[in-house]
Design an enzyme around this catalytic site. Structure first.
Site, mmCIF file in Angstrom:
data_model
loop_
_atom_site.group_PDB
_atom_site.id
_atom_site.type_symbol
_atom_site.label_atom_id
_atom_site.label_comp_id
_atom_site.label_asym_id
_atom_site.label_seq_id
_atom_site.Cartn_x
_atom_site.Cartn_y
_atom_site.Cartn_z
ATOM 1 N N HIS A 556 0.787 -1.319 -0.060
ATOM 2 C CA HIS A 556 -0.101 0.017 -0.148
ATOM 3 C C HIS A 556 1.005 1.259 0.037
ATOM 4 C CE1 HIS A 556 -3.458 -2.448 2.126
ATOM 5 N NE2 HIS A 556 -3.281 -2.873 0.883
HETATM 6 C C1 LIG Z 1 0.324 -7.547 -4.191
HETATM 7 C C2 LIG Z 1 -0.651 -6.330 -3.906
HETATM 8 C C3 LIG Z 1 -2.005 -6.592 -3.161
HETATM 9 C C4 LIG Z 1 -2.514 -5.664 -2.734
HETATM 10 N N1 LIG Z 1 -3.875 -5.730 -2.443
HETATM 11 C C5 LIG Z 1 -4.631 -4.657 -2.287
HETATM 12 C C6 LIG Z 1 -5.953 -5.075 -1.926
HETATM 13 O O1 LIG Z 1 -6.338 -6.032 -1.587
HETATM 14 N N2 LIG Z 1 -6.840 -3.847 -1.971
HETATM 15 C C7 LIG Z 1 -6.594 -2.444 -2.051
HETATM 16 O O2 LIG Z 1 -7.124 -1.614 -2.121
HETATM 17 N N3 LIG Z 1 -5.259 -2.325 -2.522
HETATM 18 C C8 LIG Z 1 -4.340 -3.460 -2.541
HETATM 19 N N4 LIG Z 1 -3.117 -3.194 -3.097
HETATM 20 C C9 LIG Z 1 -2.652 -1.860 -3.445
HETATM 21 C C10 LIG Z 1 -3.205 -1.095 -4.641
HETATM 22 O O3 LIG Z 1 -3.409 -2.232 -5.507
HETATM 23 C C11 LIG Z 1 -2.364 0.051 -4.946
HETATM 24 O O4 LIG Z 1 -2.252 0.818 -3.916
HETATM 25 C C12 LIG Z 1 -2.873 0.755 -6.071
HETATM 26 O O5 LIG Z 1 -3.282 -0.081 -7.364
HETATM 27 C C13 LIG Z 1 -1.839 2.033 -6.847
HETATM 28 O O6 LIG Z 1 -2.458 2.637 -7.629
HETATM 29 P P1 LIG Z 1 -1.556 3.668 -8.476
HETATM 30 O O7 LIG Z 1 -2.573 4.133 -9.524
HETATM 31 O O8 LIG Z 1 -1.137 4.681 -7.320
HETATM 32 O O9 LIG Z 1 -0.511 2.945 -9.044
HETATM 33 P P2 LIG Z 1 -0.262 1.747 -9.836
HETATM 34 O O10 LIG Z 1 -1.661 1.020 -10.097
HETATM 35 O O11 LIG Z 1 0.813 0.865 -9.542
HETATM 36 O O12 LIG Z 1 -0.314 2.206 -11.455
HETATM 37 C C14 LIG Z 1 0.976 2.599 -11.962
HETATM 38 C C15 LIG Z 1 1.196 2.256 -13.478
HETATM 39 O O13 LIG Z 1 1.906 3.235 -14.234
HETATM 40 C C16 LIG Z 1 2.867 2.311 -14.763
HETATM 41 N N5 LIG Z 1 4.227 3.071 -14.698
HETATM 42 C C17 LIG Z 1 5.000 3.329 -13.822
HETATM 43 N N6 LIG Z 1 6.013 3.712 -14.161
HETATM 44 C C18 LIG Z 1 5.871 3.929 -15.640
HETATM 45 C C19 LIG Z 1 6.742 4.718 -16.433
HETATM 46 N N7 LIG Z 1 8.031 4.935 -16.185
HETATM 47 N N8 LIG Z 1 6.133 4.536 -17.726
HETATM 48 C C20 LIG Z 1 5.204 4.212 -18.059
HETATM 49 N N9 LIG Z 1 4.239 3.534 -17.193
HETATM 50 C C21 LIG Z 1 4.789 3.402 -15.914
HETATM 51 C C22 LIG Z 1 3.053 1.028 -14.051
HETATM 52 O O14 LIG Z 1 3.154 0.058 -14.948
HETATM 53 C C23 LIG Z 1 1.434 0.910 -13.583
HETATM 54 O O15 LIG Z 1 0.392 0.485 -14.681
HETATM 55 C C24 LIG Z 1 -2.276 -4.307 -3.241
HETATM 56 C C25 LIG Z 1 -1.025 -3.901 -4.227
HETATM 57 C C26 LIG Z 1 -0.240 -5.117 -4.363
HETATM 58 C C27 LIG Z 1 0.954 -4.927 -5.242
#
Ligand SMILES: Cc1cc2nc3c(=O)[nH]c(=O)nc-3n(C[C@H](O)[C@H](O)[C@H](O)COP(=O)(O)OP(=O)(O)OC[C@H]3O[C@@H](n4cnc5c(N)ncnc54)[C@H](O)[C@@H]3O)c2cc1C
Ligand SMILES: *[C@@H]1O[C@H](CO)[C@@H](O)[C@H](O)[C@H]1NC(C)=O
Ligand SMILES: *[C@@H]1O[C@H](CO)[C@@H](O)[C@H](O)[C@H]1NC(C)=O
Ligand SMILES: *[C@@H]1O[C@H](CO)[C@@H](O)[C@H](O)[C@H]1NC(C)=O
Length: 631
Positions: A556
């Site tokens: 998280h």
């Molecule tokens: C194993 C695991 C279990 C989890 N379980 C839960 C749960 O049960 N419930 C819950 O609410 N949350 C859970 N989480 C946390 C939640 O999924 C994350 O907090 C959330 O998805 C993050 O969202 P975000 O949009 O900030 O980043 P992300 O969803 O990580 O999105 C970032 C995106 O940007 C892309 N990216 C990054 N850098 C670059 C770049 N330089 N160029 C192009 N693309 C790039 C990545 O590939 C990715 O697709 C879990 C996370 C994990 C990893």
């Protein structure tokens, strides 16, 4: 038990086949994609922009937040939007809710690790914790455990009290509801839930037999069974999940697939952004440089570049582009454009998942044997059965320990208990082990003496520290984007954090001690962990040792591009999510959270993106009443 060995071999073969097939899928996903199940689902076409192509908005990262932004911004017909994502497509396996922890072992994970830590991930992995992050359309919402949990209303009111105007719970509840399509009958009429949004929320169609003792145990201990996304958070509950008919409903499936043919949206997969282009004199972001299939290209943004690359990705990109702590950037000869505290304020949730509880009845738990059986597979294809359990979770409890005394909000929990339908003991195939980084030797020493069938009769109850005090930092390793940043999450370094984790273990023991669980003779497996044998089993010191060894992150991570009001020296972005002192650049993902909510983070990040989209529309004079369906 003559059939045991053949059965085990079958399980092994089917799983390794699964692994291989998944690799194939990984590679060939552009060709193989299970037939779309409904018209809102389907393959997202790949577009490769030409060098210097111009768009109104460029969104970096198609994760939990990025997919929402792409959807909402392209609602404005005259805006054209480019969404750049480093990863590729989801596949058949990533849809299966119970396989969540397996996905972290595939190339859908960026594969980050922490730097060596003092109080977590001890011994087993040279003090280094794995930090999985999604690299796929849907981002970490494809790897995650599907749990949909928003947080305590005061978590958001805290943000507002820090000076972030427009971010109080009453401002944000409409955005939570806007994205949601609640499919849980009992909650359809709740004023806390939304109908008709893109993101499907349901209970797993499979009802774990452990749910009943869990509910009763809560009642015995004086807790109510409730909707923890409703008025009260503290209590016992069944996990709400981002799920559609028993399959994962990632951010990409929810927000991107239904609009994949919008003319003003282009999605470029396998495109890794390496740098944001910022005009040094005016400090205006005008595009990004990215690499796709070994070719570097630049694309230009007429209006804005929006970072949604996640807590690790967004912070790293800002620093590589000259936005960050000046001294730190100079170490790598990066020209510092704007001096901002990027990378600080890293917060996360850890959980202790080494314990196993053993029951005296078969069929209560779901371990590898059940999960890998053909019956379960067939049921899954029909949208049912144990494979639909979100990351294996069958119950959630939110509780407040006595160490929360310094939190004036008395209704806010500081520990969550996640009941898993299976446990580490039943992890014959090593999937959980690989996520935890536990060696086979460790596993065999702790669980190996248990008879095979007993290991199948085990489940987990893991405390999660949801109001941590420890704060970490993310730094660059080099000026090269391919070098993973140095991540110091400092898990459990605040003494109060460790105390509360031990209290969390005590709480699980209380739950297990209830009549409801004692009906099944439920007991804690009591072989001490290697490296902690010198301590008296079940003493507080023993648990501190065990926790430092086998705690893992729930992934998280948030907070590295903190939001704050103008004049706040700790802030990277304003309450309108604009990067301070830079024009045309916003961050909208988990990294902007000033403080981590007492919950899983995906729901709040989707909400942040919904809100961000409205802020952007408003700033460009496009927020009409008909679009603003939140008021
Ligand atoms: C194993 C695991 C279990 C989890 N379980 C839960 C749960 O049960 N419930 C819950 O609410 N949350 C859970 N989480 C946390 C939640 O999924 C994350 O907090 C959330 O998805 C993050 O969202 P975000 O949009 O900030 O980043 P992300 O969803 O990580 O999105 C970032 C995106 O940007 C892309 N990216 C990054 N850098 C670059 C770049 N330089 N160029 C192009 N693309 C790039 C990545 O590939 C990715 O697709 C879990 C996370 C994990 C990893
Ligand atoms: C929800 O409200 C509608 C209309 O008031 C009512 O007909 C329906 O029975 C309610 N459903 C539930 C599950 O309470
Ligand atoms: C960055 O690192 C990658 C992988 O280590 C390497 O292939 C590449 O040449 C490096 N780039 C530069 C500019 O050093
Ligand atoms: C399970 O344990 C309980 C409590 O010890 C006992 O009453 C019950 O008979 C046991 N059931 C089986 C199937 O052994």
């Amino acid at each position: 038990m003559k059939w045991l060995l053949p059965a085990w071999i079958c399980v092994c073969i089917s799983c390794s086949c699964g692994l291989e097939i998944s690799r194939l899928f990984d590679f060939w996903t552009d060709l193989f994609r299970p037939l779309p199940r409904n018209p809102n689902e389907g393959f997202i076409p790949d577009y490769t922009p030409y060098d210097q192509e111009e768009f109104d908005f460029i969104i970096v990262g198609a994760g939990s937040a990025g997919c929402v932004l792409a959807n909402r911004l392209t609602e404005i017909g005259k805006w054209n939007v480019l969404l750049l994502e480093a990863g590729g497509n989801e596949n058949f396996f990533s849809d299966v809710p119970i396989f969540a922890s397996f996905l972290s072992t595939t190339s859908m994970n960026w594969g980050y690790s922490s730097e060596p830590l003092k109080r977590a991930c001890k011994d087993l992995r040279n003090n280094v914790c794995f930090l999985p992050r999604g690299k796929v359309l849907g981002g970490s919402s494809v790897l995650n455990f599907l749990i949909y949990q928003r947080g305590h209303p005061e978590d958001f009111n805290d943000w507002a009290r820090m000076g972030n105007k427009g971010w109080s719970y009453s401002d944000l509840l409409p955005y939570f509801k806007k994205s949601e399509n609640i499919r849980i009958r009992q909650l359809m009429n709740s004023s806390y839930h939304g109908k008709g949004g893109y993101l499907d929320i349901e209970y797993a169609p499979y009802r774990s037999p452990l749910e009943i003792p869990f509910k009763k145990a809560g009642e015995e201990l004086g807790f109510k069974w409730r909707d923890p996304n409703g008025e009260h958070v503290i209590g016992f509950s069944k996990p709400q999940a981002t799920m559609r008919n028993g399959r994962r409903c990632s951010s990409s499936k929810a927000f991107l697939e239904p609009i994949r043919f919008r003319k003003n949206l282009k999605v470029s997969k396998y495109s890794t952004v390496e740098r944001i282009l910022i005009e040094p004199k005016t400090k205006t972001a005008y595009g990004v440089e990215f690499k796709k299939r070994n070719k570097r290209r630049q694309v230009r943004a007429r209006r804005e570049v929006i970072l949604a690359a996640g807590t690790i990705g967004s912070a790293q990109l800002l620093m590589l582009s000259g936005v960050g702590p000046e001294e730190h950037l100079k170490e790598f000869k990066i020209n510092p454009l704007v001096n901002l505290p990027v990378g600080y304020n890293l917060q996360d949730h850890v959980t202790f998942s080494g314990n196993a509880f053993i029951v005296n009845e078969t069929n209560l738990c779901v371990n590898d044997m059940t999960a890998a059986s053909p019956v379960s597979a067939a049921a899954y294809l029909a949208g049912r059965g144990p494979l639909t359990l979100p990351g294996g979770a069958a119950g959630l409890a939110f509780v407040r320990t006595k160490y929360a005394y310094d939190d004036p909000v008395e209704t806010r929990p500081d520990i969550e208990l996640v009941m898993g339908a299976g446990s580490l003991a039943g992890d014959l195939l090593g999937i959980l082990r690989s996520l935890l980084g536990i060696t086979d030797k460790w596993y065999l020493q702790v669980y190996g003496k248990l008879p095979f069938l007993t290991r199948q009769r085990s489940f987990a109850m893991n405390p999660v520290l949801i109001k941590p005090k420890s704060v970490g930092r993310l730094m660059l390793r080099s000026a090269n984007h391919s070098d993973h940043p140095k991540i110091y999450p400092n898990y459990l370094e605040h003494p109060n954090d460790m105390r509360r984790m031990v209290e969390g273990v005590r709480l699980t023991q209380k739950v297990i001690g209830t009549k409801a669980f004692q009906r099944y003779g439920t007991r804690l497996h009591d072989v001490p962990f290697p490296g902690c044998e010198h301590l008296k089993f079940d003493s507080n010191e023993y648990w501190e040792c065990a926790i430092s060894q086998t705690s893992i992150t729930l992934d998280h991570e948030v907070g590295t591009c903190k939001m704050g009001p103008s004049g706040d020296p700790t802030a990277v972005v304003s309450p309108r999510l604009v990067v301070n002192d830079v024009q045309g650049l916003r961050v909208a993902d988990g990294s902007i959270m000033p403080r981590i909510p007492a919950a899983h983070t995906h729901a709040a990040i989707v909400m942040i993106a919904e809100k961000a989209a409205d802020l952007i529309k408003e700033d460009w004079g496009m927020l009409t009443d008909s679009q603003n369906n939140t008021v």
